[in-house]
Design a protein around this motif. Structure first.
Motif, PDB file in Angstrom:
ATOM      1  N   ARG A 105     139.659 109.818  88.551  1.00 41.12           N
ATOM      2  CA  ARG A 105     138.937 111.090  88.560  1.00 41.12           C
ATOM      3  C   ARG A 105     139.728 112.138  87.824  1.00 41.12           C
ATOM      4  NH1 ARG A 105     136.694 110.848  94.649  1.00 41.12           N
ATOM      5  NH2 ARG A 105     135.261 109.174  94.220  1.00 41.12           N
ATOM      6  N   SER A 154     138.643 104.334  91.731  1.00 37.49           N
ATOM      7  CA  SER A 154     137.789 105.505  91.940  1.00 37.49           C
ATOM      8  C   SER A 154     138.623 106.744  92.245  1.00 37.49           C
ATOM      9  CB  SER A 154     136.821 105.257  93.104  1.00 37.49           C
ATOM     10  OG  SER A 154     135.933 104.219  92.791  1.00 37.49           O
ATOM     11  N   GLU A 155     139.670 106.576  93.010  1.00 36.50           N
ATOM     12  CA  GLU A 155     140.523 107.705  93.374  1.00 36.50           C
ATOM     13  C   GLU A 155     141.400 108.164  92.216  1.00 36.50           C
ATOM     14  OE1 GLU A 155     142.195 110.719  95.523  1.00 36.50           O
ATOM     15  OE2 GLU A 155     140.531 109.447  96.149  1.00 36.50           O
ATOM     16  N   HIS A 156     141.942 107.252  91.452  1.00 38.65           N
ATOM     17  CA  HIS A 156     142.929 107.600  90.432  1.00 38.65           C
ATOM     18  C   HIS A 156     142.350 107.877  89.044  1.00 38.65           C
ATOM     19  CE1 HIS A 156     145.494 106.001  93.589  1.00 38.65           C
ATOM     20  NE2 HIS A 156     146.415 106.802  93.070  1.00 38.65           N
ATOM     21  N   ASP A 159     138.307 101.101  95.233  1.00 31.57           N
ATOM     22  CA  ASP A 159     138.716 102.356  95.869  1.00 31.57           C
ATOM     23  C   ASP A 159     139.890 102.991  95.124  1.00 31.57           C
ATOM     24  OD1 ASP A 159     136.730 101.968  97.736  1.00 31.57           O
ATOM     25  OD2 ASP A 159     138.100 101.234  99.307  1.00 31.57           O
ATOM     26  N   TYR A 160     140.861 102.171  94.732  1.00 35.98           N
ATOM     27  CA  TYR A 160     142.023 102.693  94.009  1.00 35.98           C
ATOM     28  C   TYR A 160     141.595 103.302  92.680  1.00 35.98           C
ATOM     29  CZ  TYR A 160     146.403 102.887  91.454  1.00 35.98           C
ATOM     30  OH  TYR A 160     147.465 103.320  90.715  1.00 35.98           O
ATOM     31  N   ARG A 210     148.952 112.179  85.148  1.00 35.75           N
ATOM     32  CA  ARG A 210     148.461 113.314  85.944  1.00 35.75           C
ATOM     33  C   ARG A 210     149.568 113.959  86.765  1.00 35.75           C
ATOM     34  NH1 ARG A 210     144.052 111.338  88.141  1.00 35.75           N
ATOM     35  NH2 ARG A 210     142.673 112.421  86.732  1.00 35.75           N
ATOM     36  N   PHE A 225     144.836 110.168  83.383  1.00 32.96           N
ATOM     37  CA  PHE A 225     145.063 109.531  84.683  1.00 32.96           C
ATOM     38  C   PHE A 225     146.442 108.882  84.766  1.00 32.96           C
ATOM     39  CE2 PHE A 225     143.165 106.021  82.282  1.00 32.96           C
ATOM     40  CZ  PHE A 225     143.981 104.962  82.622  1.00 32.96           C
TER      41      PHE A 225
END
Length: 77
Positions: free
Chosen positions: A76, A72-74, A69-70, A28, A25
């Protein structure tokens, strides 16, 4: 002087200054952009799992919601 973060290692690897073992992460974009490549994939025998825990409540504060939210998005893969 030693650093307590891994960002300098990522920076050095992206600049072509060596090999680094870094979480996906964190690098990426460099992997997707071809700035970095993975090596020794056949020798990786584990993956790291991240868990996020926070106090249960009906509504999260705005700061907590943005953080969740940040992450969770980054995080993955």
């Amino acid at each position: 002087m030693t650093s307590n973060t891994i960002e300098p290692l990522a920076y050095a690897a992206i600049q072509g200054r060596g090999i680094a073992f870094l979480p996906t992460f964190l690098v990426r974009e460099a992997l997707e952009g071809g700035q970095l490549v993975t090596v020794l994939d056949d020798y990786l025998d584990r993956q790291v799992v991240f868990w996020m825990l926070w106090p249960a409540s009906r509504y999260a504060s705005p700061k907590l919601r943005v953080f969740i939210d940040y992450m969770s998005e980054h995080l993955r893969i």
